[in-house]
Design an enzyme around this catalytic site. Structure first.
Site, PDB file in Angstrom:
ATOM      1  N   HIS A  56       0.533  -6.414 -11.489  1.00 40.92           N
ATOM      2  CA  HIS A  56       1.057  -6.031 -10.179  1.00 40.92           C
ATOM      3  C   HIS A  56       0.280  -6.650  -9.024  1.00 40.92           C
ATOM      4  CE1 HIS A  56      -2.280  -3.206 -10.818  1.00 40.92           C
ATOM      5  NE2 HIS A  56      -2.436  -3.308  -9.520  1.00 40.92           N
TER       6      HIS A  56
HETATM    7  C1  UD1 Z   1      -2.562  -0.891  -4.831  1.00 48.41           C
HETATM    8  C2  UD1 Z   1      -4.005  -1.377  -4.626  1.00 48.41           C
HETATM    9  C3  UD1 Z   1      -4.484  -2.006  -5.935  1.00 48.41           C
HETATM   10  C4  UD1 Z   1      -4.315  -1.057  -7.109  1.00 48.41           C
HETATM   11  C5  UD1 Z   1      -2.855  -0.609  -7.180  1.00 48.41           C
HETATM   12  C6  UD1 Z   1      -2.631   0.371  -8.316  1.00 48.41           C
HETATM   13  C7  UD1 Z   1      -4.474  -2.157  -2.326  1.00 48.41           C
HETATM   14  C8  UD1 Z   1      -4.745  -3.339  -1.482  1.00 48.41           C
HETATM   15  N1  UD1 Z   1      -4.085  -2.413  -3.606  1.00 48.41           N
HETATM   16  O1  UD1 Z   1      -1.756  -2.037  -5.071  1.00 48.41           O
HETATM   17  O2  UD1 Z   1      -5.847  -2.326  -5.811  1.00 48.41           O
HETATM   18  O3  UD1 Z   1      -4.642  -1.721  -8.311  1.00 48.41           O
HETATM   19  O4  UD1 Z   1      -2.511   0.005  -5.924  1.00 48.41           O
HETATM   20  O5  UD1 Z   1      -1.278   0.589  -8.522  1.00 48.41           O
HETATM   21  O6  UD1 Z   1      -4.615  -1.042  -1.869  1.00 48.41           O
HETATM   22  N2  UD1 Z   1       5.479   0.521  -4.118  1.00 48.41           N
HETATM   23  C9  UD1 Z   1       6.476   1.382  -4.501  1.00 48.41           C
HETATM   24  N3  UD1 Z   1       6.174   2.689  -4.681  1.00 48.41           N
HETATM   25  C10 UD1 Z   1       4.915   3.177  -4.496  1.00 48.41           C
HETATM   26  C11 UD1 Z   1       3.906   2.297  -4.087  1.00 48.41           C
HETATM   27  C12 UD1 Z   1       4.202   0.970  -3.916  1.00 48.41           C
HETATM   28  O7  UD1 Z   1       7.608   0.989  -4.690  1.00 48.41           O
HETATM   29  O8  UD1 Z   1       4.707   4.391  -4.709  1.00 48.41           O
HETATM   30  C13 UD1 Z   1       5.781  -0.918  -3.943  1.00 48.41           C
HETATM   31  C14 UD1 Z   1       6.223  -1.254  -2.542  1.00 48.41           C
HETATM   32  O9  UD1 Z   1       7.132  -2.287  -2.608  1.00 48.41           O
HETATM   33  C15 UD1 Z   1       4.951  -1.753  -1.902  1.00 48.41           C
HETATM   34  C16 UD1 Z   1       4.289  -2.461  -3.067  1.00 48.41           C
HETATM   35  O10 UD1 Z   1       4.636  -1.670  -4.195  1.00 48.41           O
HETATM   36  O11 UD1 Z   1       5.163  -2.556  -0.810  1.00 48.41           O
HETATM   37  C17 UD1 Z   1       2.805  -2.577  -2.978  1.00 48.41           C
HETATM   38  O12 UD1 Z   1       2.197  -1.286  -2.872  1.00 48.41           O
HETATM   39  P1  UD1 Z   1       0.721  -1.143  -2.285  1.00 48.41           P
HETATM   40  O13 UD1 Z   1       0.273   0.258  -2.355  1.00 48.41           O
HETATM   41  O14 UD1 Z   1       0.641  -1.818  -0.965  1.00 48.41           O
HETATM   42  O15 UD1 Z   1      -0.149  -2.002  -3.275  1.00 48.41           O
HETATM   43  P2  UD1 Z   1      -0.198  -1.984  -4.877  1.00 48.41           P
HETATM   44  O16 UD1 Z   1       0.342  -3.263  -5.368  1.00 48.41           O
HETATM   45  O17 UD1 Z   1       0.372  -0.736  -5.456  1.00 48.41           O
END
Ligand code: UD1
Length: 377
Positions: free
Chosen positions: A216
């Site tokens: 991811h």
């Molecule tokens: C985040 C952390 C990463 C960790 C990961 C665990 C940062 C910079 N990164 O990455 O270190 O390993 O969490 O999972 O904080 N999204 C959803 N539903 C959710 C959350 C996210 O659909 O509940 C999707 C959205 O499209 C969002 C994307 O995932 O824009 C990225 O989510 P984000 O929390 O920004 O970063 P992660 O990739 O989850």
């Protein structure tokens, strides 16, 4: 009685908080913990389901920061965190790992001159284009008690000028580092005892044990070449007869569409040797980890959990903050190219080293962290 505020927001933090909350709740006369959820993760499987199954106390506040650019997401957390911490005036703020929620907590607590207690301090991948590397360095810099999970993390901090001796009582101007072990090992030991045999997996893969695959990271989900290379490598592995379990993070799933790679997602979904699903909770993943033959992942947490379980791991990145795992021979980093990924899998499956050494503590890191908090706060 001391009051602690723990700030969580993303899946791995809820998992780490579970171990610390268990340890803190064992001394209710001495420590009180209040949990704040930034709302960075909001899908049930990445958030609420973990609170429920891991017994983490319900958050007193959810800031509902949600998704967005790094700046937008982090910025949405700041005012609510500031108000809450000003109101509660805790004796310390516990932060976990390296996400945007960690950074937001660090910025606010540091400006309020509250002691920051950083669990999983001292990790370095030396890749400053990785958001997590920036987050963890900034958080370490403003922390008061830094809990390093491994000797290597401890060495990183000492090299950067942090002290591990008793020259001063620690306060936000005089931080101190401690080697505690890793709370994720505490969790794996604790929850493994509660697992029953996972029949569905055995029914599904009566033959060879499957490989467990997750990815991811921004570097693997923003760049069509990298996403395409990983997906194609997985299809080739499945064609070679290695069954795959592929629980996809919502971000990874969305990237196939936004990067024009829907055909690869369809091919993965349709392949008879691949079981593709949405994200799994910790307790859903644990039996798969126990029964798989190898792990392929870009997750920092899963790399370690594979190692604790004695499974070889291909790290879908060119660097890792857990270099210890590579040094023991249980892990291999890989260039994000089809042939490199296949070669790494083959090499690890061919030769497996002896017992993984104990490098992450003894499964009692959270109690040690709690006792250090009691001693120094
Ligand atoms: C985040 C952390 C990463 C960790 C990961 C665990 C940062 C910079 N990164 O990455 O270190 O390993 O969490 O999972 O904080 N999204 C959803 N539903 C959710 C959350 C996210 O659909 O509940 C999707 C959205 O499209 C969002 C994307 O995932 O824009 C990225 O989510 P984000 O929390 O920004 O970063 P992660 O990739 O989850």
């Amino acid at each position: 009685m001391k009051t602690l505020v723990s700030i969580v927001g993303a899946r791995p933090q809820i998992i780490k908080a579970s171990a610390v909350s268990r340890a803190v709740s064992a001394v209710p006369d001495e420590l009180r913990e209040i949990i704040v959820h930034t709302g960075q993760h909001y899908d049930d499987k990445l958030s609420d389901a973990l609170f429920r199954e891991l017994g983490v106390p319900a958050p007193a506040l959810n800031l509902e920061a949600g998704s967005g650019s790094h700046a937008e997401q982090t910025a949405r957390m700041l005012p609510g965190l500031e108000r809450f911490l000003q109101e509660v005036k805790p004796d310390g703020v516990i932060l976990y790992g390296d996400t945007n929620s960690t950074l937001a907590g660090a910025l606010v607590a540091a400006r309020l001159y509250l002691p920051i207690l950083h669990v999983e301090a001292g990790l370095r991948s030396e890749e400053m284009n990785m958001p997590e590397e920036v987050n963890r360095r900034c958080t370490d810099r403003v922390s008061t008690l830094l809990f390093a999970p491994t000797q290597r993390a401890m060495n990183n901090l000492i090299r950067e000028g942090f002290l591990s001796d008793n020259a001063y009582p620690p306060d936000p101007s005089h931080p101190r580092v401690f080697l505690t072990g890793d709370v994720m090992l505490d969790n794996q030991r604790h929850f493994l005892q509660q697992l029953s045999e996972s029949e569905p997996l055995k029914e599904r893969f009566p033959g060879d044990a499957p490989a467990l695959v997750t990815f991811h990271r921004e570097s693997n989900t923003r760049d069509p070449e990298n996403l395409g290379a990983i997906a194609s490598a997985l299809l080739r592995l499945a064609n070679q007869g290695i069954p795959l379990i592929l629980p996809l993070h919502p971000r990874t799933l969305a990237s196939f569409g936004s990067l024009g790679l829907d055909h690869l997602l369809s091919a993965l979904k349709q392949h008879p040797g691949i079981v593709l699903s949405g994200p799994l909770t910790y307790l859903e993943l644990l039996p798969l980890l126990r029964e798989c033959c190898i792990v392929l992942t870009d997750s920092g947490g899963l790399q370690k959990e594979a190692f604790f379980m004695g499974k070889p791991v291909v790290i879908l990145r060119e660097t890792t903050e857990w270099q210890e795992i590579v040094d023991t021979g249980w892990g291999l980093t890989s260039a994000i190219e089809q042939d490199a990924i296949l070669a790494a899998v083959e090499s690890l499956m061919r030769s497996q080293p002896l017992e993984p050494p104990m490098m992450f503590g003894d499964g009692h890191a959270a109690e040690r962290i709690r006792d250090l908090i009691l001693q120094y706060l």
